[in-house]
Write an enzyme that holds these catalytic residues in place. Structure first.
Site, PDB file in Angstrom:
ATOM      1  CE  LYS A 114      -4.210  -1.264   2.519  1.00 54.98           C
ATOM      2  NZ  LYS A 114      -4.996  -0.886   3.700  1.00 54.98           N
TER       3      LYS A 114
ATOM      4  CG  ASP B 299     -10.694  -0.835   6.394  1.00 52.82           C
ATOM      5  OD1 ASP B 299      -9.673  -1.553   6.424  1.00 52.82           O
ATOM      6  OD2 ASP B 299     -11.820  -1.272   6.646  1.00 52.82           O
TER       7      ASP B 299
ATOM      8  N   GLY C 263      -3.220  -8.624  -2.084  1.00 50.85           N
ATOM      9  CA  GLY C 263      -4.582  -8.898  -1.629  1.00 50.85           C
ATOM     10  C   GLY C 263      -5.376  -9.698  -2.645  1.00 50.85           C
TER      11      GLY C 263
END
Length: 190
Positions: free
Chosen positions: A12, A68, A149
């Site tokens: 990220k 998030d 992910g």
């Protein structure tokens, strides 16, 4: 300008750094000495972003932003949603999470899904929220090796490739995190 991204996820952090102009220096949690696993106990994506940003601001006294992200699958009533990172267990293993989604999706024709990212920015005593979504669908199997992910099983609408098959530049341009971050960046550049 220096700002803290309330994340310890190197994928990220690297993704966001690529989108920043040179005059904004991005720090991660480890850069400010934060090595705790910040609890994500809210029952919404928005709530978890706010919890993380507030935790860093309260405990480290810095302006920061937290995000998030959740994968919301229509035929699974929006699951895994706010539990996306830990849907297969608290070990937060991406491969296990993918396996679980693929198993739950066996035999399901409607594979519609969306990624949703919410960014909570705490800046000069005020909080601001930015949201990005990316519609698409869940593939039948993993494809591609880029990203992280659920990227290998998410094909954005209008594309044949999964996020894991697209370049990071293309994913950032059309993806949920890139869209939310674009709003954040526009706000910071005012």
């Amino acid at each position: 300008m220096q700002i803290v991204f309330a994340s310890a996820n190197p994928g990220k952090i690297a993704e966001i750094r690529q989108m920043l102009p040179p005059h904004i220096q991005l720090l991660g949690l480890h850069d400010i000495g934060c090595h705790e696993d910040i609890p994500e106990t809210a029952n919404t994506i928005e709530g978890n972003a706010i919890l993380k940003a507030d935790y860093v601001t309260k405990n480290y006294g810095v302006d920061c932003f937290a995000d998030d992200t959740g994968l919301e699958i229509k035929s699974l009533n929006g699951d895994p949603g706010d539990f996306s990172a830990r849907s297969a267990g608290e070990q937060k293993n991406a491969s296990d999470n993918i396996d679980l989604v693929l198993k739950k999706m066996e035999g399901i024709e409607d594979r519609g899904a969306q990624f949703k990212t919410v960014i909570a920015l705490n800046l000069k005593g005020r909080q601001h929220l930015f949201t990005g979504t990316c519609p698409g669908e869940i593939t039948l199997a993993r494809r591609g090796t880029a990203g992280f992910g659920y990227d290998p099983i998410f094909r954005p609408k209008g594309f044949e490739q999964t996020f894991a098959e697209l370049s990071s530049e293309e994913k950032n341009r059309l993806g949920h995190r890139g869209l939310a971050f674009g709003q954040l960046l526009a706000f910071l550049e005012k």
